[in-house]
Design a protein around this motif. Structure first.
Motif, PDB file in Angstrom:
ATOM      1  N   ASN A   1       0.841  -1.205   0.000  1.00 62.88           N
ATOM      2  CA  ASN A   1       0.000   0.000   0.000  1.00 62.88           C
ATOM      3  C   ASN A   1       0.873   1.250   0.000  1.00 62.88           C
ATOM      4  N   ALA A   2       1.866   1.276   0.888  1.00 63.80           N
ATOM      5  CA  ALA A   2       2.760   2.439   0.969  1.00 63.80           C
ATOM      6  C   ALA A   2       3.574   2.592  -0.315  1.00 63.80           C
ATOM      7  N   ILE A   3       3.988   1.479  -0.898  1.00 61.79           N
ATOM      8  CA  ILE A   3       4.766   1.526  -2.144  1.00 61.79           C
ATOM      9  C   ILE A   3       3.904   2.085  -3.279  1.00 61.79           C
ATOM     10  N   ALA A   4       2.648   1.639  -3.367  1.00 64.34           N
ATOM     11  CA  ALA A   4       1.744   2.123  -4.421  1.00 64.34           C
ATOM     12  C   ALA A   4       1.587   3.637  -4.333  1.00 64.34           C
ATOM     13  N   ILE A   5       1.436   4.143  -3.125  1.00 69.20           N
ATOM     14  CA  ILE A   5       1.280   5.589  -2.928  1.00 69.20           C
ATOM     15  C   ILE A   5       2.604   6.299  -3.223  1.00 69.20           C
ATOM     16  N   GLY A   6       3.703   5.749  -2.710  1.00 66.17           N
ATOM     17  CA  GLY A   6       5.010   6.390  -2.844  1.00 66.17           C
ATOM     18  C   GLY A   6       5.524   6.461  -4.266  1.00 66.17           C
ATOM     19  N   LEU A   7       5.279   5.408  -5.040  1.00 69.98           N
ATOM     20  CA  LEU A   7       5.807   5.385  -6.411  1.00 69.98           C
ATOM     21  C   LEU A   7       4.912   6.144  -7.384  1.00 69.98           C
ATOM     22  N   GLY A   8       3.702   6.454  -6.978  1.00 70.75           N
ATOM     23  CA  GLY A   8       2.815   7.225  -7.845  1.00 70.75           C
ATOM     24  C   GLY A   8       2.010   6.321  -8.758  1.00 70.75           C
ATOM     25  N   LEU A   9       0.776   6.679  -8.962  1.00 69.20           N
ATOM     26  CA  LEU A   9      -0.167   5.793  -9.640  1.00 69.20           C
ATOM     27  C   LEU A   9       0.042   5.682 -11.146  1.00 69.20           C
TER      28      LEU A   9
ATOM     29  N   ILE B   1       1.916   2.374 -11.648  1.00 68.58           N
ATOM     30  CA  ILE B   1       1.560   1.300 -10.718  1.00 68.58           C
ATOM     31  C   ILE B   1       0.143   0.803 -10.971  1.00 68.58           C
ATOM     32  N   GLU B   2      -0.043  -0.514 -10.857  1.00 72.90           N
ATOM     33  CA  GLU B   2      -1.377  -1.104 -10.755  1.00 72.90           C
ATOM     34  C   GLU B   2      -1.359  -1.934  -9.485  1.00 72.90           C
ATOM     35  N   TYR B   3      -2.265  -1.631  -8.594  1.00 71.99           N
ATOM     36  CA  TYR B   3      -2.327  -2.403  -7.353  1.00 71.99           C
ATOM     37  C   TYR B   3      -3.770  -2.530  -6.920  1.00 71.99           C
ATOM     38  N   GLU B   4      -4.320  -3.697  -7.116  1.00 71.40           N
ATOM     39  CA  GLU B   4      -5.671  -4.023  -6.694  1.00 71.40           C
ATOM     40  C   GLU B   4      -5.610  -5.359  -5.958  1.00 71.40           C
ATOM     41  N   PRO B   5      -5.337  -5.307  -4.634  1.00 69.72           N
ATOM     42  CA  PRO B   5      -5.121  -6.549  -3.878  1.00 69.72           C
ATOM     43  C   PRO B   5      -6.315  -7.506  -3.897  1.00 69.72           C
ATOM     44  N   GLU B   6      -7.516  -6.986  -4.182  1.00 74.31           N
ATOM     45  CA  GLU B   6      -8.680  -7.888  -4.275  1.00 74.31           C
ATOM     46  C   GLU B   6      -8.591  -8.747  -5.538  1.00 74.31           C
ATOM     47  N   GLN B   7      -7.913  -8.218  -6.569  1.00 79.77           N
ATOM     48  CA  GLN B   7      -7.808  -8.904  -7.858  1.00 79.77           C
ATOM     49  C   GLN B   7      -6.557  -9.767  -7.954  1.00 79.77           C
ATOM     50  N   PHE B   8      -5.443  -9.247  -7.421  1.00 77.98           N
ATOM     51  CA  PHE B   8      -4.130  -9.898  -7.577  1.00 77.98           C
ATOM     52  C   PHE B   8      -3.269  -9.471  -6.389  1.00 77.98           C
ATOM     53  N   PRO B   9      -2.574 -10.419  -5.752  1.00 78.17           N
ATOM     54  CA  PRO B   9      -1.846 -10.079  -4.516  1.00 78.17           C
ATOM     55  C   PRO B   9      -0.573  -9.265  -4.721  1.00 78.17           C
TER      56      PRO B   9
ATOM     57  N   LEU C   1       6.612  -7.345 -10.841  1.00 74.88           N
ATOM     58  CA  LEU C   1       5.536  -7.709  -9.926  1.00 74.88           C
ATOM     59  C   LEU C   1       6.164  -7.818  -8.549  1.00 74.88           C
ATOM     60  N   LEU C   2       5.736  -6.975  -7.615  1.00 77.51           N
ATOM     61  CA  LEU C   2       6.265  -6.992  -6.255  1.00 77.51           C
ATOM     62  C   LEU C   2       5.226  -7.614  -5.333  1.00 77.51           C
ATOM     63  N   PHE C   3       5.688  -8.467  -4.427  1.00 80.20           N
ATOM     64  CA  PHE C   3       4.804  -9.137  -3.488  1.00 80.20           C
ATOM     65  C   PHE C   3       5.180  -8.751  -2.064  1.00 80.20           C
TER      66      PHE C   3
END
Length: 186
Positions: free
Chosen positions: A117-125, A128-136, A150-152
């Motif tokens: 979550n912090a990485i998604a915000i920090g790197l800028g949208l 980035i694609e980050y939808e944890p409900e769709q893909f971890p 792909l970062l986990f």
């Protein structure tokens, strides 16, 4: 702490080549021992090599895609085997057809858990694609090198889209540097 560079492993190299002529895949499937051809499910003939392990997808156009190899050298060895098998069946294959690497998939481990979550915000949208409900994992598109990472949350990552082995190394350097700059890699 371990260097993430030391954990890089090539998982798959995909490369293409062509013998420059059309093939009768039905006939080839009967003559090429171990070939799988089911045109209802896939338009190409699948021929597997065991040493090195890979699969050659042979298409009617004469185009051949090699997948599953663990190195560029293995791609060349596998395709050499395929070319020899075709020559043994009296199919003309010129010496040294061009082989073009299309994609190198590598994995690595940053050696610590990540707050995606912090990485998604920090790197800028925008990258980035980050939808944890769709893909971890978090999908991070880099410009230089031109790859997708792909970062986990576990700290493991996958780099895909590279054309050279060094692309994964460069991508990991960029990711580590950006995460350290943001204070997200403690």
């Amino acid at each position: 702490m371990a260097d993430p560079q030391d954990s890089i492993e090539i998982e798959n190299v995909v490369a293409s080549s062509s013998i420059g002529q059309e093939l009768d895949l039905q006939s080839l499937a009967m003559d090429l021992e171990g070939a799988d051809y089911d045109p209802e499910n896939f338009p190409g003939l699948v021929y597997r090599t065991t040493d090195p392990k890979s699969a050659a997808l042979i298409f009617r156009s004469g185009k051949i895609v090699c997948t599953g190899a663990k190195s560029i050298e293995n791609v060349h060895e596998s395709l050499k085997i395929v070319f020899e098998e075709l020559r043994d069946l009296q199919i003309e294959v010129k010496e040294g057809p061009e082989i073009v690497v299309q994609n190198i998939v590598s994995s690595a481990d940053l050696g610590r858990n990540l707050n995606l979550n912090a990485i998604a915000i920090g790197l800028g949208l925008e990258n980035i694609e980050y939808e944890p409900e769709q893909f971890p994992g978090l999908v991070y598109r880099l410009d230089e090198p031109n790859v997708v990472a792909l970062l986990f949350g576990s700290g493991k990552l996958v780099v895909t889209g590279g054309k050279e082995v060094d692309d994964a190394r460069q991508a990991i350097d960029v990711i580590v540097e950006r995460l350290e700059d943001l204070g997200l890699l403690e």
